[in-house]
Scaffold this active site. Structure first.
Site, mmCIF file in Angstrom:
data_model
loop_
_atom_site.group_PDB
_atom_site.id
_atom_site.type_symbol
_atom_site.label_atom_id
_atom_site.label_comp_id
_atom_site.label_asym_id
_atom_site.label_seq_id
_atom_site.Cartn_x
_atom_site.Cartn_y
_atom_site.Cartn_z
ATOM 1 N N GLY A 22 51.501 49.861 89.520
ATOM 2 C CA GLY A 22 51.090 48.820 90.462
ATOM 3 C C GLY A 22 52.133 47.725 90.640
ATOM 4 O O GLY A 22 52.051 46.954 91.601
ATOM 5 N N SER A 23 53.111 47.644 89.750
ATOM 6 C CA SER A 23 54.174 46.642 89.902
ATOM 7 C C SER A 23 55.439 47.240 90.507
ATOM 8 O O SER A 23 56.406 46.514 90.745
ATOM 9 C CB SER A 23 54.507 46.004 88.547
ATOM 10 O OG SER A 23 53.428 45.199 88.120
ATOM 11 N N SER A 76 51.932 42.222 83.908
ATOM 12 C CA SER A 76 51.655 41.706 82.563
ATOM 13 C C SER A 76 52.887 41.077 81.933
ATOM 14 O O SER A 76 52.777 40.220 81.061
ATOM 15 C CB SER A 76 51.184 42.857 81.657
ATOM 16 O OG SER A 76 52.218 43.829 81.560
ATOM 17 N N THR A 89 55.457 45.531 80.113
ATOM 18 C CA THR A 89 55.600 46.982 80.299
ATOM 19 C C THR A 89 56.938 47.446 79.753
ATOM 20 O O THR A 89 57.997 46.944 80.159
ATOM 21 C CB THR A 89 55.427 47.318 81.791
ATOM 22 O OG1 THR A 89 54.089 46.972 82.131
ATOM 23 C CG2 THR A 89 55.660 48.787 82.083
ATOM 24 N N ARG A 115 47.302 46.502 89.873
ATOM 25 C CA ARG A 115 47.288 47.133 91.202
ATOM 26 C C ARG A 115 46.544 46.292 92.229
ATOM 27 O O ARG A 115 46.758 46.417 93.423
ATOM 28 C CB ARG A 115 46.679 48.540 91.121
ATOM 29 C CG ARG A 115 45.230 48.557 90.690
ATOM 30 C CD ARG A 115 44.752 49.965 90.421
ATOM 31 N NE ARG A 115 43.364 50.020 90.021
ATOM 32 C CZ ARG A 115 42.896 49.776 88.804
ATOM 33 N NH1 ARG A 115 43.750 49.445 87.833
ATOM 34 N NH2 ARG A 115 41.614 49.860 88.538
ATOM 35 N N GLU A 137 43.464 55.452 90.182
ATOM 36 C CA GLU A 137 43.076 54.370 89.269
ATOM 37 C C GLU A 137 41.726 53.746 89.594
ATOM 38 O O GLU A 137 40.972 53.407 88.699
ATOM 39 C CB GLU A 137 44.173 53.297 89.243
ATOM 40 C CG GLU A 137 45.471 53.813 88.639
ATOM 41 C CD GLU A 137 46.562 52.757 88.603
ATOM 42 O OE1 GLU A 137 46.434 51.817 87.817
ATOM 43 O OE2 GLU A 137 47.523 52.876 89.377
ATOM 44 N N HIS A 154 59.774 70.848 105.117
ATOM 45 C CA HIS A 154 60.806 71.761 104.639
ATOM 46 C C HIS A 154 60.361 72.533 103.408
ATOM 47 O O HIS A 154 61.171 73.178 102.756
ATOM 48 C CB HIS A 154 62.101 70.972 104.379
ATOM 49 C CG HIS A 154 62.620 70.338 105.629
ATOM 50 N ND1 HIS A 154 63.491 70.971 106.487
ATOM 51 C CD2 HIS A 154 62.324 69.150 106.211
ATOM 52 C CE1 HIS A 154 63.736 70.181 107.531
ATOM 53 N NE2 HIS A 154 63.024 69.072 107.373
ATOM 54 N N LYS A 165 49.377 53.401 76.385
ATOM 55 C CA LYS A 165 50.195 52.264 75.935
ATOM 56 C C LYS A 165 50.007 52.049 74.424
ATOM 57 O O LYS A 165 50.959 51.754 73.712
ATOM 58 C CB LYS A 165 49.883 51.006 76.756
ATOM 59 C CG LYS A 165 50.414 51.098 78.203
ATOM 60 C CD LYS A 165 50.209 49.819 79.023
ATOM 61 C CE LYS A 165 50.825 49.981 80.425
ATOM 62 N NZ LYS A 165 50.634 48.838 81.328
HETATM 63 C C1 F6R Z 1 46.925 49.009 86.488
HETATM 64 C C2 F6R Z 1 48.129 49.455 87.208
HETATM 65 C C3 F6R Z 1 49.233 50.078 86.422
HETATM 66 C C4 F6R Z 1 50.241 49.007 85.959
HETATM 67 C C5 F6R Z 1 51.381 49.645 85.131
HETATM 68 C C6 F6R Z 1 52.463 48.655 84.766
HETATM 69 O O1 F6R Z 1 46.082 48.314 87.383
HETATM 70 O O2 F6R Z 1 48.190 49.350 88.398
HETATM 71 O O3 F6R Z 1 49.851 51.058 87.226
HETATM 72 O O4 F6R Z 1 50.771 48.333 87.075
HETATM 73 O O5 F6R Z 1 50.847 50.211 83.963
HETATM 74 O O6 F6R Z 1 51.937 47.501 84.174
HETATM 75 P P1 F6R Z 1 52.431 46.063 84.689
HETATM 76 O O7 F6R Z 1 52.061 46.011 86.143
HETATM 77 O O8 F6R Z 1 51.677 45.066 83.869
HETATM 78 O O9 F6R Z 1 53.911 46.031 84.465
#
Ligand code: F6R
Length: 356
Positions: A57-58, A102, A105, A152, A237, A253, A347
């Site tokens: 999501g980031s 967050s 990551t 997300r 998700e 293709h 994680k």
């Molecule tokens: C959860 C989501 C995940 C996080 C990913 C990275 O809602 O969308 O795809 O975005 O695990 O975590 P962040 O965004 O905190 O770096």
């Protein structure tokens, strides 16, 4: 499950994902305003390459931005979803933007750490965590936003902050008017597809109903390629549902050759054709022929057109529509759209493995 039973929706959505989705247009406005206040070293606008680091999501904000501005930005934009930076990213001509909701990551932190050792210009986009701490410690520009949600659900921030940043640095034109017009388009469509609109008149609820027990495969071209990616990930998700995406013209293709087999899979697939009236004329011909090929194999196709009169409006309106569909599909699947327990499990296991 009746999508018009509001008490049941509230029960299945205790953390209010539907409110988060409803707030998306407003997030775009707030994020834009944040970028207008940020102090940026002028040298950041003189870079010759931008790398956006992020996962899930980031990362999607960077992918959307790259798709939107590819035709006007005269420097390359690379999106890195992983632990390592390409070797050629060295020195102050490169701007590396670490994006993590967050701020914790591990892939993003690893690549950002590499960047700091290579003398690049760097900047962080986050709500906090280790990434914010690192930016503070090194005196780097920090675009910190404060919005409590799943990463997300903060797409309005992760995308618009980058767009505003690029505009501020002079790497692309000023998108202010276009963004605000696109946000109004989202709000107008929202009035037709929000939870208060009964299923019979609600295109997002109807589409979700047709996707139950089926495998959605989103197709998109050009600026809508990353939007197709977003649809896929929101089904995963929010709806806890298998989904894939493919990009035109590339899928012409390869994928078109395998549309018929295995029959049991083919019969359960719904292709979601995400279309823009601004698609390249040759891509328009490809859409027509692709739909003919899908029809020949009896594959179900749903066509969704972006609204508004700019590429940005087409992107944002279709993202918002898809977010609603993913929410309604979550309800029909009987799942809470907010938690992503499997990602948290991964994680945790990764953290254990690194200390073992
Ligand atoms: C959860 C989501 C995940 C996080 C990913 C990275 O809602 O969308 O795809 O975005 O695990 O975590 P962040 O965004 O905190 O770096």
């Amino acid at each position: 499950m009746n999508l018009d039973q509001h008490a049941r929706l509230d029960q299945l959505d205790p953390d209010g994902m539907i409110e988060r989705i409803g707030e998306l247009p407003q997030h775009c406005r707030s994020a834009w305003a944040l970028t207008q206040e940020l102090e940026l070293p002028p040298a950041y606008g003189a870079v010759r390459h931008v790398v956006v680091l992020g996962m899930g999501g980031s990362a999607i904000g960077g992918a959307l931005l790259r798709g939107l501005v590819a035709g006007e930005c005269d420097i390359p934009i690379t999106v890195v979803r992983g632990y390592t930076l390409p070797q050629f990213v060295q020195g102050p001509e490169h701007l590396v933007i670490g994006c993590s909701y967050s701020g914790n990551t591990e892939e993003t932190l690893s690549a950002f750490g590499e960047a700091l050792g290579r003398g690049v210009r760097a900047l962080a986009v986050t709500t906090g965590g280790a990434l914010a701490a690192l930016a503070d410690e090194k005196g780097l520009p920090l675009l910190r936003f404060d919005y409590r949600s799943q990463p997300r659900a903060a797409l309005g921030y992760s995308f618009t902050l980058l767009l505003g940043l690029f505009s501020r640095l002079g790497l692309v034109r000023d998108y202010a008017a276009e963004l605000h017009a696109a946000v109004r388009v989202m709000e107008q469509w929202q009035a037709e597809i929000g939870p208060q609109v009964p299923r019979a008149q609600n295109a997002a609820k109807s589409l979700a109903t047709r996707l139950v027990d089926r495998l959605p495969v989103a197709y998109g071209a050009g600026v809508l390629a990353a939007v197709a990616n977003r649809w896929k990930t929101q089904f995963n998700e929010n709806s806890k549902h298998w989904a894939f995406f493919e990009v035109l013209p590339e899928l012409n293709h390869n994928s078109v050759v395998g549309l018929g087999i295995p029959g049991g899979v083919r019969d359960r697939i719904s292709v979601l054709a995400l279309r823009s009236s601004l698609d390249d004329p040759r891509v328009r011909v490809r859409w027509d022929v692709t739909q003919e090929l899908l029809g020949r194999e009896g594959v179900a196709v749903e066509t969704l057109w972006g609204r508004g009169d700019s590429a940005l409006a087409h992107m944002l309106s279709l993202i918002h529509f898809g977010d609603y569909v993913s929410f309604y599909l979550a309800m029909l699947n009987g799942v809470d759209p907010t938690p992503v327990e499997t990602i948290a499990f991964l994680k945790r296991r990764l953290a254990e493995a690194s200390t073992a």
